[in-house]
Scaffold this active site. Structure first.
Site, short mmCIF file in Angstrom:
data_model
loop_
_atom_site.label_atom_id
_atom_site.label_comp_id
_atom_site.label_asym_id
_atom_site.label_seq_id
_atom_site.Cartn_x
_atom_site.Cartn_y
_atom_site.Cartn_z
CG HIS A 142 -2.16 0.78 1.05
ND1 HIS A 142 -2.45 1.87 1.84
CD2 HIS A 142 -3.17 0.68 0.16
CE1 HIS A 142 -3.59 2.40 1.46
NE2 HIS A 142 -4.06 1.70 0.44
CE LYS A 169 -1.67 4.75 -1.34
NZ LYS A 169 -2.24 4.38 -0.07
CG ASP A 182 18.67 12.26 -8.29
OD1 ASP A 182 18.79 11.20 -8.94
OD2 ASP A 182 18.43 13.36 -8.82
#
Length: 194
Positions: free
Chosen positions: A128, A130, A135
């Site tokens: 789940h 996100k 970099d």
């Protein structure tokens, strides 16, 4: 009665203070505490343009982008990742298997066709996260996280939040290490799921 209440309270305090256990029954180490550093930007879609902030961060990437996604159907973010790959940025994605194969439209095949390595997370009921780490090992590191799925609905229809932390290398490296740990447990996209 009072003695029973005191014993119950003492037992609860002991349980609450006990270190968390890892899945194998060993004591899990306490999560690292990191110093605040860099800048933090917050967006609250649908009022704020979180999609534009994500695309701008991808466009500014120079070396590496790592993505953890639950649902991914956002055309602008997919195009930005493909463009980053085409200009030589090392882009890779982990995705929730159930969302890729069973939850409707996804941009994952498009990313894979563009040469972006994709792994499907199969160990968890839901992958789940996100997260986007850009970099991570540089002074200009970027960490993007929040409830914001990589979908058009997240920008236009949902009440969401997005947090962008810039120039906090230690935090970005923690998220990168988590990405690597999750990728190591995942299957390459296109391979049959276990």
């Amino acid at each position: 009665m009072m003695r029973a209440v005191l014993i119950a309270a003492a037992a609860w305090c002991a349980i609450a203070a006990a270190p968390a256990l890892a899945r194998d029954g060993e004591r899990a180490p306490a999560p690292r505490e990191l110093a605040a550093a860099g800048t933090v930007q917050v967006a609250f879609p649908p009022w704020d343009d979180a999609e534009g902030l994500v695309v701008a961060a991808i466009d500014a990437a120079r070396r590496q982008i790592r993505v953890q996604t639950f649902t991914f159907s956002n055309r602008a973010i997919a195009r930005a990742l493909v463009a980053a790959r085409q200009r030589g940025v090392d882009v890779a994605v982990t995705a929730d298997r159930g969302q890729v194969y069973g939850a409707g439209f996804t941009r994952i095949p498009e990313l894979a066709r563009a040469g972006i390595p994709v792994w499907l997370e199969v160990r968890y009921a839901a992958a789940h996260s996100k997260v986007m780490v850009i970099d991570a090992d540089t002074r200009e590191s970027v960490l993007i996280t929040g409830s914001f799925n990589w979908t058009s609905a997240a920008q236009r229809k949902n009440a969401e939040n997005l947090l962008i932390v810039r120039r906090n290398r230690d935090l970005a490296l923690e998220y990168l290490a988590n990405w690597e740990r999750r990728r190591a447990q995942a299957l390459p996209y296109g391979r049959p799921a276990r």
